[in-house]
Design a protein around this motif. Structure first.
Motif, short mmCIF file in Angstrom:
data_model
loop_
_atom_site.label_atom_id
_atom_site.label_comp_id
_atom_site.label_asym_id
_atom_site.label_seq_id
_atom_site.Cartn_x
_atom_site.Cartn_y
_atom_site.Cartn_z
N PRO A 187 -83.82 6.49 39.29
CA PRO A 187 -82.44 7.44 39.45
C PRO A 187 -82.94 8.88 39.34
N PHE A 188 -83.87 9.18 38.51
CA PHE A 188 -84.39 10.38 38.38
C PHE A 188 -84.99 10.86 39.66
N ARG A 239 -82.17 11.94 42.19
CA ARG A 239 -81.76 13.26 42.15
C ARG A 239 -82.40 14.24 43.16
N ARG A 261 -101.28 2.47 36.24
CA ARG A 261 -101.17 3.50 37.06
C ARG A 261 -102.57 4.15 37.79
N THR A 295 -96.90 9.24 31.94
CA THR A 295 -96.69 8.30 33.34
C THR A 295 -95.37 8.32 33.76
N ALA A 296 -94.34 9.26 33.15
CA ALA A 296 -92.80 9.23 33.80
C ALA A 296 -92.73 9.86 35.11
N GLU A 334 -90.11 16.32 35.39
CA GLU A 334 -88.92 16.37 34.86
C GLU A 334 -87.78 16.48 36.01
N SER A 335 -87.12 15.57 36.32
CA SER A 335 -86.38 15.66 37.42
C SER A 335 -85.22 16.87 37.77
#
Ligand code: GSH
Length: 268
Positions: A16-17, A20, A47, A59-60, A74-75
């Motif tokens: 979902p991020f 966006r 990864r 890793t995000a 950060e989205s």
């Protein structure tokens, strides 16, 4: 994406991020979309070392790589940056007061997301009632905000914009709550405004990157308490795997508290 692409977004397609960012680009239009290339990451596999080096070990996703190699994370940060540097209409409100209102609404997304993910991942049937209440409180909070700042309309402002790009991917992910937890907004006045917002957000053409079926099938392992590509006990393949394609798999059982099926029964 054309030769003119100069930004790379490393992403997980059903995330979902990342959606966006995709929605923001859809709102900005073709010229903006052509400047961004999406690199797909399979979170069910270790990864890639080169990507880990770029992110300095985090890793995000999504992660944005600029043409000169610098990296942004950060989205909401990516949205802001791309909205400012890419061609096309600004998605964020131009008026400072409106932008501040968008900012306040965006600040509610963290608790909203958290409530939904904790609910879907919960494995204790005795906690269901409390988690449902917590989710409803979050919706009521959004409703109160919209009633205060935009009582009459559909969207926060004139059209689908910044706040809608922030929240719509979550409204879509929360189809997993409807499916696995039988959750929906009760027909009460305290949800009327947010229901109207959600309905219009879900129907908007700029936000059709994923379907309910893809989400429900991909997030089955979340419903078993295993997030981010982790494997539930007794399974060898994640519901986030790209192969077999989610379209070819049967719908998972709705009863997440019952005995879980194995890979074969899930079409994995
Ligand atoms: N606050 C972050 C959240 C990003 C996030 O949690 N992404 C998930 C996918 S939906 C992820 O990358 N999970 C894999 C991991 O963290 O290793 C943002 O808004 O970008």
């Amino acid at each position: 994406m054309s030769q003119a692409a100069s930004f790379v977004v490393h992403h997980i397609p059903v995330c979902p991020f990342s959606q966006r960012v995709e929605i923001l680009l859809a709102l900005k239009g073709n010229d903006a979309q052509e400047r961004v290339r999406f690199e797909v990451v399979d979170i069910t596999r270790p990864r890639d070392a080169a990507l880990l080096a770029k992110t300095r070990g985090t890793t995000a996703l999504p992660v944005l790589e600029l043409p000169d190699g610098r990296v942004l994370k950060e989205s909401l940060v990516l949205m802001r940056y791309l909205d400012e540097v890419l061609p096309g209409p600004a998605v964020a409100a131009a008026d400072p007061y409106r932008r501040a209102v968008e900012g306040m609404l965006s600040r509610l997304e963290g608790d909203f997301v958290q409530a939904g993910y904790v609910f879907v991942m919960n494995q204790d049937p005795d906690r269901r009632g409390a988690l449902r209440e917590r989710m409803l409180e979050q919706f009521a909070r959004l409703d109160a905000f919209l009633v205060e700042h935009a009582p009459a309309g559909t969207f926060l402002f004139d059209d689908f914009g910044w706040s809608e790009a922030v929240f719509t991917p979550m409204f879509m992910r929360f189809w997993f709550l409807e499916y696995y937890e039988d959750f929906d907004l009760p027909p009460e006045p305290r949800f009327e405004r947010v229901r109207r917002w959600r309905t219009s957000c879900l129907a908007h053409p700029a936000a059709q990157q994923v379907t309910r079926e893809e989400i429900v099938k991909s997030y089955y392992d979340y419903a078993l308490g295993a997030g981010n590509g982790a494997l539930p006990a007794g399974r060898a393949r994640s519901s986030f795997a790209f192969e077999p394609h989610w379209r070819t798999r049967p719908w998972p059982p709705r009863d997440k508290y019952g005995p879980p099926p194995g890979d074969a029964a899930l079409g994995l």
